[in-house]
Design a protein around this motif. Structure first.
Motif, mmCIF file in Angstrom:
data_model
loop_
_atom_site.group_PDB
_atom_site.id
_atom_site.type_symbol
_atom_site.label_atom_id
_atom_site.label_comp_id
_atom_site.label_asym_id
_atom_site.label_seq_id
_atom_site.Cartn_x
_atom_site.Cartn_y
_atom_site.Cartn_z
ATOM 1 N N ASP A 164 0.819 -1.214 0.000
ATOM 2 C CA ASP A 164 0.000 0.000 0.000
ATOM 3 C C ASP A 164 0.851 1.260 0.000
ATOM 4 O O ASP A 164 0.616 2.183 -0.784
ATOM 5 C CB ASP A 164 -0.923 0.023 1.226
ATOM 6 C CG ASP A 164 -1.982 -1.061 1.131
ATOM 7 O OD1 ASP A 164 -2.220 -1.563 0.012
ATOM 8 O OD2 ASP A 164 -2.564 -1.401 2.182
ATOM 9 N N CYS A 165 1.834 1.289 0.880
ATOM 10 C CA CYS A 165 2.707 2.462 0.950
ATOM 11 C C CYS A 165 3.505 2.622 -0.337
ATOM 12 O O CYS A 165 3.737 3.731 -0.806
ATOM 13 C CB CYS A 165 3.656 2.370 2.136
ATOM 14 S SG CYS A 165 2.827 2.584 3.709
ATOM 15 N N LYS A 166 3.908 1.498 -0.897
ATOM 16 C CA LYS A 166 4.671 1.534 -2.142
ATOM 17 C C LYS A 166 3.825 2.116 -3.278
ATOM 18 O O LYS A 166 4.289 2.961 -4.047
ATOM 19 C CB LYS A 166 5.135 0.112 -2.500
ATOM 20 C CG LYS A 166 5.953 0.010 -3.755
ATOM 21 C CD LYS A 166 7.347 0.557 -3.536
ATOM 22 C CE LYS A 166 8.098 0.674 -4.863
ATOM 23 N NZ LYS A 166 9.260 1.530 -4.766
ATOM 24 N N THR A 167 2.588 1.671 -3.349
ATOM 25 C CA THR A 167 1.688 2.171 -4.391
ATOM 26 C C THR A 167 1.481 3.675 -4.236
ATOM 27 O O THR A 167 1.543 4.436 -5.204
ATOM 28 C CB THR A 167 0.324 1.443 -4.313
ATOM 29 O OG1 THR A 167 0.569 0.042 -4.262
ATOM 30 C CG2 THR A 167 -0.534 1.742 -5.516
ATOM 31 N N LEU A 168 1.250 4.096 -3.003
ATOM 32 C CA LEU A 168 1.059 5.516 -2.706
ATOM 33 C C LEU A 168 2.299 6.308 -3.105
ATOM 34 O O LEU A 168 2.212 7.380 -3.712
ATOM 35 C CB LEU A 168 0.806 5.653 -1.200
ATOM 36 C CG LEU A 168 0.003 6.860 -0.742
ATOM 37 C CD1 LEU A 168 -1.426 6.739 -1.234
ATOM 38 C CD2 LEU A 168 0.033 6.943 0.782
ATOM 39 N N ASP A 169 3.445 5.758 -2.750
ATOM 40 C CA ASP A 169 4.720 6.363 -3.058
ATOM 41 C C ASP A 169 4.880 6.576 -4.560
ATOM 42 O O ASP A 169 5.306 7.636 -5.020
ATOM 43 C CB ASP A 169 5.812 5.410 -2.547
ATOM 44 C CG ASP A 169 7.071 6.158 -2.168
ATOM 45 O OD1 ASP A 169 6.933 7.194 -1.506
ATOM 46 O OD2 ASP A 169 8.159 5.696 -2.550
ATOM 47 N N GLU A 170 4.521 5.531 -5.319
ATOM 48 C CA GLU A 170 4.658 5.614 -6.768
ATOM 49 C C GLU A 170 3.695 6.630 -7.361
ATOM 50 O O GLU A 170 4.008 7.319 -8.323
ATOM 51 C CB GLU A 170 4.443 4.231 -7.395
ATOM 52 C CG GLU A 170 5.743 3.434 -7.384
ATOM 53 C CD GLU A 170 5.543 1.962 -7.658
ATOM 54 O OE1 GLU A 170 4.404 1.557 -7.964
ATOM 55 O OE2 GLU A 170 6.536 1.211 -7.538
ATOM 56 N N MET A 171 2.488 6.716 -6.772
ATOM 57 C CA MET A 171 1.520 7.701 -7.247
ATOM 58 C C MET A 171 2.052 9.112 -7.030
ATOM 59 O O MET A 171 1.940 9.965 -7.889
ATOM 60 C CB MET A 171 0.186 7.517 -6.520
ATOM 61 C CG MET A 171 -0.696 6.466 -7.186
ATOM 62 S SD MET A 171 -1.962 5.797 -6.079
ATOM 63 C CE MET A 171 -2.918 7.241 -5.717
ATOM 64 N N ARG A 172 2.647 9.328 -5.860
ATOM 65 C CA ARG A 172 3.217 10.649 -5.562
ATOM 66 C C ARG A 172 4.364 10.968 -6.512
ATOM 67 O O ARG A 172 4.465 12.068 -7.021
ATOM 68 C CB ARG A 172 3.745 10.684 -4.121
ATOM 69 C CG ARG A 172 2.641 10.826 -3.130
ATOM 70 C CD ARG A 172 3.186 11.367 -1.804
ATOM 71 N NE ARG A 172 2.225 11.124 -0.754
ATOM 72 C CZ ARG A 172 2.374 10.206 0.199
ATOM 73 N NH1 ARG A 172 3.445 9.464 0.250
ATOM 74 N NH2 ARG A 172 1.441 10.051 1.116
ATOM 75 N N GLU A 173 5.210 9.961 -6.750
ATOM 76 C CA GLU A 173 6.340 10.172 -7.653
ATOM 77 C C GLU A 173 5.872 10.559 -9.045
ATOM 78 O O GLU A 173 6.441 11.437 -9.676
ATOM 79 C CB GLU A 173 7.185 8.899 -7.741
ATOM 80 C CG GLU A 173 8.467 9.004 -6.954
ATOM 81 C CD GLU A 173 9.173 7.653 -6.859
ATOM 82 O OE1 GLU A 173 9.225 6.947 -7.882
ATOM 83 O OE2 GLU A 173 9.636 7.321 -5.762
ATOM 84 N N ARG A 174 4.815 9.896 -9.495
ATOM 85 C CA ARG A 174 4.295 10.215 -10.817
ATOM 86 C C ARG A 174 3.770 11.645 -10.873
ATOM 87 O O ARG A 174 3.937 12.329 -11.866
ATOM 88 C CB ARG A 174 3.175 9.230 -11.203
ATOM 89 C CG ARG A 174 3.698 8.057 -12.014
ATOM 90 C CD ARG A 174 2.589 7.397 -12.797
ATOM 91 N NE ARG A 174 1.598 6.830 -11.911
ATOM 92 C CZ ARG A 174 1.696 5.610 -11.358
ATOM 93 N NH1 ARG A 174 2.752 4.870 -11.592
ATOM 94 N NH2 ARG A 174 0.756 5.159 -10.579
ATOM 95 N N GLN A 175 3.139 12.074 -9.783
ATOM 96 C CA GLN A 175 2.610 13.441 -9.746
ATOM 97 C C GLN A 175 3.741 14.471 -9.780
ATOM 98 O O GLN A 175 3.650 15.481 -10.458
ATOM 99 C CB GLN A 175 1.755 13.656 -8.502
ATOM 100 C CG GLN A 175 0.326 13.199 -8.754
ATOM 101 C CD GLN A 175 -0.475 13.127 -7.472
ATOM 102 O OE1 GLN A 175 0.066 13.286 -6.379
ATOM 103 N NE2 GLN A 175 -1.754 12.870 -7.619
ATOM 104 N N VAL A 176 4.802 14.180 -9.060
ATOM 105 C CA VAL A 176 5.953 15.091 -9.045
ATOM 106 C C VAL A 176 6.590 15.155 -10.430
ATOM 107 O O VAL A 176 6.991 16.215 -10.887
ATOM 108 C CB VAL A 176 6.990 14.637 -7.987
ATOM 109 C CG1 VAL A 176 8.258 15.465 -8.086
ATOM 110 C CG2 VAL A 176 6.394 14.754 -6.595
ATOM 111 N N ALA A 177 6.623 14.006 -11.089
ATOM 112 C CA ALA A 177 7.281 13.936 -12.395
ATOM 113 C C ALA A 177 6.549 14.743 -13.462
ATOM 114 O O ALA A 177 7.147 15.168 -14.437
ATOM 115 C CB ALA A 177 7.393 12.465 -12.833
ATOM 116 N N LYS A 178 5.254 14.947 -13.272
ATOM 117 C CA LYS A 178 4.474 15.664 -14.297
ATOM 118 C C LYS A 178 4.857 17.129 -14.457
ATOM 119 O O LYS A 178 5.233 17.770 -13.513
ATOM 120 C CB LYS A 178 2.981 15.567 -13.937
ATOM 121 C CG LYS A 178 2.309 14.463 -14.733
ATOM 122 C CD LYS A 178 0.844 14.333 -14.337
ATOM 123 C CE LYS A 178 0.385 12.889 -14.495
ATOM 124 N NZ LYS A 178 -0.873 12.644 -13.794
#
Ligand SMILES: [Zn+2]
Length: 140
Positions: free
Chosen positions: A126-140
């Motif tokens: 769960d934390c990993k998925t959340l982490d990846e979602m945040r990373e994707r948002q930052v990357a945009k």
């Protein structure tokens, strides 16, 4: 090279009343990590030797260029392997400190299955998925 483990090993079969991350389980993961690490170290040695053997001066500029890009790729792989070995060492220290197997984000048990697939995981799914979602948002 993937960060997940491709090596085959016998999955750990916990007894129904077994405590999470008891000595046997920690030893199981310690063995997996040590094997993985020695495989990686072996790869790195091999790369170094290959590179020393293969440095030839090609007359053809195309050959030279492809040799250069091969070497650049090798170096990148080696760099990645080194980083992975560092991560494996950190994980082994966690095992020694009895801190292995729990999520750094929320503290839940990461779980044997997930750790066998990714022995260096420090986050639950769960934390990993959340982490990846945040990373994707930052990357945009
Ligand atoms: Zn978590």
């Amino acid at each position: 090279m993937a960060e997940t483990l491709t090596k085959t090993f016998t999955p750990y079969q916990p007894k129904p009343d077994e405590e999470y991350m008891n000595k046997n389980q920690l030893n199981h993961f310690r063995a997996i990590l040590n094997n993985w690490k020695s495989d990686l170290s072996h790869d790195i040695d091999k790369t170094v030797h290959t590179m020393q053997d293969e440095v030839t001066m090609f007359a053809d500029p195309n050959d030279r260029a492809s040799q250069e890009s091969d070497m650049a790729l090798e170096l990148r792989n080696r760099d990645r392997e080194r980083k992975l070995i560092k991560k494996i060492d950190e994980t082994l220290r966690n095992i020694d400190a009895d801190e292995y197997g729990y999520c750094e984000g929320c503290g839940v048990e990461i779980g044997l299955k997930r750790l066998e697939a990714r022995p260096t995981a420090t986050l639950c799914i769960d934390c990993k998925t959340l982490d990846e979602m945040r990373e994707r948002q930052v990357a945009k």
